[in-house]
Design an enzyme around this catalytic site. Structure first.
Site, short mmCIF file in Angstrom:
data_model
loop_
_atom_site.label_atom_id
_atom_site.label_comp_id
_atom_site.label_asym_id
_atom_site.label_seq_id
_atom_site.Cartn_x
_atom_site.Cartn_y
_atom_site.Cartn_z
N SER A 454 -3.35 9.36 -0.50
CA SER A 454 -2.04 8.43 -0.22
C SER A 454 -1.73 9.28 0.95
O SER A 454 -1.65 10.40 0.44
CB SER A 454 -1.62 7.64 -1.03
OG SER A 454 -0.09 7.87 -0.03
N TYR A 467 3.12 7.55 -8.51
CA TYR A 467 2.66 7.23 -7.45
C TYR A 467 1.96 8.89 -6.76
O TYR A 467 0.66 8.98 -6.54
CB TYR A 467 3.03 6.30 -6.70
CG TYR A 467 2.14 5.87 -5.49
CD1 TYR A 467 1.31 4.43 -6.08
CD2 TYR A 467 2.33 6.21 -4.27
CE1 TYR A 467 0.03 4.09 -4.90
CE2 TYR A 467 1.48 5.19 -3.84
CZ TYR A 467 0.29 5.17 -3.74
OH TYR A 467 -0.34 4.98 -2.32
P1 NAD Z 1 -3.43 -4.65 -1.76
O1 NAD Z 1 -2.39 -4.84 -3.33
O2 NAD Z 1 -3.49 -5.13 -0.78
O3 NAD Z 1 -5.02 -4.62 -2.84
C1 NAD Z 1 -5.03 -3.78 -3.64
C2 NAD Z 1 -5.96 -4.75 -4.38
O4 NAD Z 1 -6.70 -4.04 -5.53
C3 NAD Z 1 -6.06 -6.48 -4.89
O5 NAD Z 1 -6.92 -7.34 -4.94
C4 NAD Z 1 -5.38 -5.73 -6.36
O6 NAD Z 1 -5.73 -7.38 -7.17
C5 NAD Z 1 -6.79 -4.71 -6.66
N1 NAD Z 1 -6.08 -4.41 -7.90
C6 NAD Z 1 -5.15 -3.68 -8.88
N2 NAD Z 1 -5.27 -2.92 -9.59
C7 NAD Z 1 -6.56 -3.46 -10.05
C8 NAD Z 1 -6.99 -2.96 -11.23
N3 NAD Z 1 -6.68 -2.59 -12.61
N4 NAD Z 1 -8.72 -2.73 -11.11
C9 NAD Z 1 -9.75 -3.60 -10.00
N5 NAD Z 1 -8.83 -4.52 -8.98
C10 NAD Z 1 -7.35 -3.89 -9.08
O7 NAD Z 1 -3.75 -3.03 -1.38
P2 NAD Z 1 -3.55 -1.87 -0.12
O8 NAD Z 1 -2.26 -1.89 0.70
O9 NAD Z 1 -4.51 -2.34 -0.40
O10 NAD Z 1 -3.95 -1.07 -1.75
C11 NAD Z 1 -5.57 -0.74 -1.77
C12 NAD Z 1 -5.43 1.17 -2.03
O11 NAD Z 1 -4.67 1.60 -0.55
C13 NAD Z 1 -4.67 1.72 -3.43
O12 NAD Z 1 -4.76 2.85 -4.24
C14 NAD Z 1 -2.75 2.48 -2.51
O13 NAD Z 1 -2.36 3.15 -3.35
C15 NAD Z 1 -3.44 2.95 -1.14
N6 NAD Z 1 -2.63 3.16 -0.22
C16 NAD Z 1 -1.76 1.96 1.01
C17 NAD Z 1 -1.14 1.82 1.11
C18 NAD Z 1 -0.23 1.73 1.96
O14 NAD Z 1 0.27 1.12 2.43
N7 NAD Z 1 -0.90 -0.17 1.97
C19 NAD Z 1 -0.73 3.76 2.26
C20 NAD Z 1 -1.15 4.51 0.70
C21 NAD Z 1 -2.25 4.46 0.34
#
Ligand code: NAD
Length: 584
Positions: A454, A467
């Site tokens: 991130s 985080y």
């Molecule tokens: P999201 O919530 O849309 O998707 C996350 C998915 O991971 C969900 O389907 C959830 O069920 C699954 N998940 C959560 N915990 C889990 C576990 N213990 N085991 C298996 N599956 C699990 O979120 P996203 O935004 O797509 O996030 C994906 C990644 O991107 C994450 O690591 C997040 O930290 C990172 N990220 C997101 C953003 C953002 O702005 N959306 C920014 C930086 C980093």
């Protein structure tokens, strides 16, 4: 050495006797596998048994190899014209009424290019799959084009392939190859293959390796120089061709095939993260591509068509994505599916994972599976890895994406909160890298690991201590692992997205506030992320690009890129921003 369960016969042609082996039902389409140098038909064993369920599989020892006899004299006995005679004699014997599907590896592919581009085999070949062996005619034209118009890039390509062709020059020398093979090289060859190419032990060497290799030198002497100097002007393929290019081939540059479309009216390209001896190291993948191609040519199945600019790179590769049920993970699964990869969608939400797998298949993945698992649960991850390796194979690409959000000051964040976020965001990545990365490294054919970090990994914030810590750890883990795995052709990339419009805001925890306030903040941040509206598909595109170009750290959104720059050149400014309390 005989292939288990094979029916053998001898076919006489042009003064030699060829040893021909058949597997499977002769009523099914015939697939003829032609081996290279210094091999015998047994190099195909693992591929042949996989194809035999569906096809009539035919293998033969090329003249002077394995249990086929050698021509006398050797000189002039291995010309492409004579090898074409042999091929026609074999197909007349095994499939007199129907054209065959031809597959060649190394010199087997070089000679098969001759078969598929000369007039007298027209109507006898239904398709050709080429692995690691160019047409000498196309190669000759490729060299000529670069010598005639030598731009710096083209000269680089010439020098690159020239350096990879050292063995061809040696094989043209009189007596030296024969001496080497009958001496130390012959004895050490199986060990060399195991160590350098990671070819598993077992069927090597063929008992006749040293004499085969000595005879096979004539393949080069009888053909290479003459053809490269005077390539045929009309070497057009008269059957559809599937070109499989191993990306880590020590002997052939990928650039050799740049001009191939001009010679092949129906060309399907595939690349494979493998070294030269793919029939021994990647039999599953080869068998599945050969099957798909044969079935598409015979009219049964639609032609496998991967689209998008990464189709060449990822077609047929095995990719596992965690957290694939939503947001960035789902978009990444779809992007790989569109590029023709086989997708394993992992999520703790089983229904969401199933939906991603179903849609991936519709989008273009030749196969897609849903696997429910919680990435923070070590035992569940071990079980998952065991199943994936047993049923689908070793991964080409692993995307450790599953993660959760957690906001709140340090003192508002409980140990329980810390444990949860570290268990998923950091330990989930560690389990993935350890369990899938180890097998990738063991296989020895390279691969790639993507960890989703991130911008919070390099941008401190008073609101994101837990985080941010989890993501900074993921970034450092990725850098360390990248250094460790570099020598094994396994790339590691850390992706730092920025603000992306996904479900993460609706599920993120806000520490130190009651439930109603937490819901209000989730809603507000979802609204803000919606206003920013950066789509997860763009992050997915950045992920595929990072793998294709083996990038180390990839900030994605403009604000993430800006913060990355500030963290390197003006860290004081970021520290100032870190003190601002976000209003939600
Ligand atoms: P999201 O919530 O849309 O998707 C996350 C998915 O991971 C969900 O389907 C959830 O069920 C699954 N998940 C959560 N915990 C889990 C576990 N213990 N085991 C298996 N599956 C699990 O979120 P996203 O935004 O797509 O996030 C994906 C990644 O991107 C994450 O690591 C997040 O930290 C990172 N990220 C997101 C953003 C953002 O702005 N959306 C920014 C930086 C980093």
């Amino acid at each position: 050495m005989t292939l288990k369960g094979a029916r053998e016969r001898r076919v006489a042609t042009g003064g030699v006797e060829l040893c021909v082996a058949e597997l499977g039902d002769p009523e099914q389409p015939t697939v003829v596998l032609v081996h290279g140098y210094p091999d015998s038909k047994e190099v195909w064993s693992e591929v042949a048994v996989r194809l035999a369920d569906r096809f009539h599989v035919v293998l033969y020892d090329v003249r002077g190899h394995g249990r086929s006899t050698a021509p006398k004299p050797l000189r002039g006995g291995f010309t492409l014209a004579k090898l074409t005679d042999d091929f026609l004699a074999v197909v007349d014997a095994v499939s007199p009424d129907r054209p065959v599907h031809l597959v060649g590896h190394d010199w087997g592919s070089v000679q098969s290019w001759e078969f598929v581009t000369v007039g007298r085999t027209e109507g006898r070949i239904a398709s050709f799959t080429s692995i690691s062996g160019p047409s000498l005619d196309h190669f000759g034209h490729w060299i000529n084009a670069r010598v005639r118009r030598p731009t710096p890039r083209r000269v680089g390509q010439l020098l690159g392939q020239g350096a990879k062709s050292w063995y061809v020059y040696l094989l043209h020398t009189p007596a030296l190859p024969e001496l080497a093979w009958r001496g130390p090289l012959g004895k050490r060859w199986p060990k060399i293959l195991q160590r350098v190419e990671k070819v598993p032990g077992g069927a090597y060497p063929t008992p006749s390796l040293t004499s085969d290799a000595a005879h096979g030198a004539w393949l080069y002497r009888d053909n290479v120089r003459a053809r490269l100097l005077r390539p045929r002007p009309d070497a057009y393929a008269h059957a559809p061709v599937q070109l499989i290019t191993p990306q880590r081939d020590a002997f052939l540059s990928e650039r050799l095939y740049d001009d191939l479309e001009q010679w092949v009216p129906r060309l399907t390209r595939r690349t494979l993260p493998a070294k030269h001896w793919a029939p021994r190291t990647r039999p599953d993948q080869l068998a599945s591509w050969i099957e798909d191609f044969v079935m598409s040519v015979d009219g049964g199945r639609p032609e496998p068509k991967a689209i998008g600019r990464h189709a060449d790179r990822f077609g047929g590769q095995l990719v596992l994505i965690t957290g694939a049920g939503s947001g960035i993970g789902r978009a990444t699964a779809f992007a790989f599916a569109e590029a023709g990869a086989r997708v394993v969608a992992v999520d703790r939400d089983a229904e969401a994972a199933t939906r991603t797998a179903e849609l991936s298949r519709l989008i273009g993945a030749p196969d897609a599976w849903a696997e429910p698992a919680d990435v923070s649960d070590e035992q569940a991850m071990e079980k998952l890895a065991e199943k994936v390796h047993r049923e689908y194979g070793v991964l080409d690409v692993l995307v450790n994406n599953a993660g959760i959000g957690l906001s709140g000051s340090f003192f508002a964040t409980t140990s329980e909160d810390w444990r949860k976020v570290l268990d998923i965001n950091l330990w989930g990545v560690i389990h993935g890298c350890r369990l899938f990365g180890a097998r990738m490294a063991q296989r020895g054919q390279g691969g790639h690991i993507v960890n989703i970090a991130s911008a919070a990994a390099f941008q401190p914030s008073r609101a994101l201590p837990a985080y941010g810590t989890s993501k900074a750890a993921v970034l450092m883990l990725s850098e360390c692992l990248r250094a460790e795995l570099a020598g094994q052709d396994i790339g590691v990339s850390a992706i730092c997205p920025g603000i992306v419009n996904t479900n993460i805001t609706s599920t993120a925890r806000f520490a130190g506030v009651d439930e109603a306030e937490e819901r209000r903040r989730q809603k507000n941040s979802a609204r803000l992320y919606g206003l920013r509206n950066y789509p997860p598909e763009k992050v997915a595109e950045a992920i595929l690009d990072a793998v294709a170009r083996n990038k180390a750290v990839v900030p994605v959104t403009p604000e993430a890129r800006g913060a990355h720059l500030l963290s390197r050149f003006l860290p004081g400014a970021l520290r100032g921003l870190a003190r601002v309390e976000p209003k939600l």
